[in-house]
Motif scaffolding. Structure first.
Motif, PDB file in Angstrom:
ATOM      1  N   VAL A  48       0.830  -1.204   0.000  1.00  0.00           N
ATOM      2  CA  VAL A  48       0.000   0.000   0.000  1.00  0.00           C
ATOM      3  C   VAL A  48       0.867   1.257   0.000  1.00  0.00           C
ATOM      4  O   VAL A  48       0.573   2.228  -0.691  1.00  0.00           O
ATOM      5  CB  VAL A  48      -0.987  -0.005   1.183  1.00  0.00           C
ATOM      6  N   ALA A  49       1.945   1.250   0.759  1.00  0.00           N
ATOM      7  CA  ALA A  49       2.843   2.408   0.789  1.00  0.00           C
ATOM      8  C   ALA A  49       3.429   2.666  -0.591  1.00  0.00           C
ATOM      9  O   ALA A  49       3.533   3.821  -1.028  1.00  0.00           O
ATOM     10  CB  ALA A  49       3.946   2.187   1.811  1.00  0.00           C
ATOM     11  N   ALA A  50       3.777   1.626  -1.312  1.00  0.00           N
ATOM     12  CA  ALA A  50       4.322   1.790  -2.665  1.00  0.00           C
ATOM     13  C   ALA A  50       3.242   2.283  -3.630  1.00  0.00           C
ATOM     14  O   ALA A  50       3.504   3.148  -4.471  1.00  0.00           O
ATOM     15  CB  ALA A  50       4.917   0.480  -3.165  1.00  0.00           C
ATOM     16  N   LEU A  51       2.032   1.751  -3.513  1.00  0.00           N
ATOM     17  CA  LEU A  51       0.953   2.193  -4.401  1.00  0.00           C
ATOM     18  C   LEU A  51       0.647   3.672  -4.209  1.00  0.00           C
ATOM     19  O   LEU A  51       0.394   4.394  -5.172  1.00  0.00           O
ATOM     20  CB  LEU A  51      -0.330   1.393  -4.143  1.00  0.00           C
ATOM     21  N   ARG A  58      10.252   9.597 -10.505  1.00  0.00           N
ATOM     22  CA  ARG A  58      11.332   9.080  -9.662  1.00  0.00           C
ATOM     23  C   ARG A  58      10.980   7.675  -9.150  1.00  0.00           C
ATOM     24  O   ARG A  58      10.993   7.416  -7.962  1.00  0.00           O
ATOM     25  CB  ARG A  58      11.556  10.012  -8.475  1.00  0.00           C
ATOM     26  N   HIS A  59      10.722   6.779 -10.055  1.00  0.00           N
ATOM     27  CA  HIS A  59      10.255   5.451  -9.656  1.00  0.00           C
ATOM     28  C   HIS A  59      11.374   4.457  -9.385  1.00  0.00           C
ATOM     29  O   HIS A  59      11.206   3.541  -8.609  1.00  0.00           O
ATOM     30  CB  HIS A  59       9.283   4.880 -10.679  1.00  0.00           C
ATOM     31  N   LEU A  96       8.811   0.041 -19.454  1.00  0.00           N
ATOM     32  CA  LEU A  96       7.672   0.829 -18.989  1.00  0.00           C
ATOM     33  C   LEU A  96       6.792   1.336 -20.133  1.00  0.00           C
ATOM     34  O   LEU A  96       5.568   1.183 -20.073  1.00  0.00           O
ATOM     35  CB  LEU A  96       8.135   1.985 -18.106  1.00  0.00           C
ATOM     36  N   PRO A  97       7.361   1.915 -21.204  1.00  0.00           N
ATOM     37  CA  PRO A  97       6.475   2.372 -22.283  1.00  0.00           C
ATOM     38  C   PRO A  97       5.648   1.242 -22.909  1.00  0.00           C
ATOM     39  O   PRO A  97       4.488   1.434 -23.256  1.00  0.00           O
ATOM     40  CB  PRO A  97       7.438   2.970 -23.317  1.00  0.00           C
ATOM     41  N   GLN A  98       6.250   0.053 -23.006  1.00  0.00           N
ATOM     42  CA  GLN A  98       5.509  -1.087 -23.549  1.00  0.00           C
ATOM     43  C   GLN A  98       4.372  -1.491 -22.620  1.00  0.00           C
ATOM     44  O   GLN A  98       3.276  -1.807 -23.075  1.00  0.00           O
ATOM     45  CB  GLN A  98       6.439  -2.293 -23.742  1.00  0.00           C
ATOM     46  N   VAL A 111       2.951   2.801 -13.072  1.00  0.00           N
ATOM     47  CA  VAL A 111       4.152   2.913 -12.236  1.00  0.00           C
ATOM     48  C   VAL A 111       3.893   2.512 -10.780  1.00  0.00           C
ATOM     49  O   VAL A 111       4.658   1.719 -10.220  1.00  0.00           O
ATOM     50  CB  VAL A 111       4.779   4.324 -12.343  1.00  0.00           C
ATOM     51  N   PRO A 112       2.833   3.001 -10.122  1.00  0.00           N
ATOM     52  CA  PRO A 112       2.618   2.567  -8.725  1.00  0.00           C
ATOM     53  C   PRO A 112       2.473   1.050  -8.573  1.00  0.00           C
ATOM     54  O   PRO A 112       3.003   0.465  -7.628  1.00  0.00           O
ATOM     55  CB  PRO A 112       1.332   3.291  -8.312  1.00  0.00           C
TER      56      PRO A 112
END
Length: 152
Positions: A48-51, A58-59, A96-98, A111-112
């Motif tokens: 949950v903290a990451a989400l 800044r991932h 990530l773009p894919q 990202v989250p």
């Protein structure tokens, strides 16, 4: 032991983290006396903290990644989008773009989830030599499924 005491119900944990209005206190001695059934897995809190705390710019995600296994959605708060992303990422090496293109989701949504998977050990960096999966839209109509079923 990787567990923590909490009086916030699991279904409300994400809402509490998103509101940024929560109080965390710790009493290690009292927690040691609690039966294991009353403690919750720390993985749930990290998820949950990451989400709620992942930032698109800044991932810190690896350039290429893959899921090692599906997240434990039975015990982790999740959305339907998380199930969709897990299905799309299964068995693939992506960037990530894919992942955004294949899921038709914005980076703010993808990202989250990826950061949460990484922080909980479900996502790892892929080999630089591993081929990335092509971005091919999956045809899911009845006619397409029949054609695939009969080998056409």
């Amino acid at each position: 032991s990787g567990r923590y005491p909490s009086d916030v119900p699991t279904v409300r944990l994400r809402e509490a983290m998103a509101s940024r209005r929560f109080v965390i206190t710790g009493n290690c001695d009292a927690a040691k006396r609690l039966p294991d059934e009353e403690l919750r897995p720390l993985r749930e809190l990290r998820w949950v903290a990451a989400l709620e705390g992942a930032h698109v710019d800044r991932h810190g995600l690896p350039a290429r990644f893959r899921l090692t296994r599906w997240p434990d959605f039975g015990s982790l708060p999740h959305d339907v989008a998380h199930l969709k992303l897990s299905a799309l990422l299964s068995g693939r090496v992506l960037e990530l773009p894919q992942a955004c293109t294949m899921s038709a989701m914005a980076p703010e949504q993808v990202v989250p989830f990826l950061v949460a998977c990484r922080d909980c050990g479900y996502l790892v960096a892929a080999d630089a030599t591993a081929p990335t999966s092509p971005v091919v839209p999956v045809k899911t109509g009845l006619f397409d499924r029949l054609l695939r079923r009969f080998g056409f």
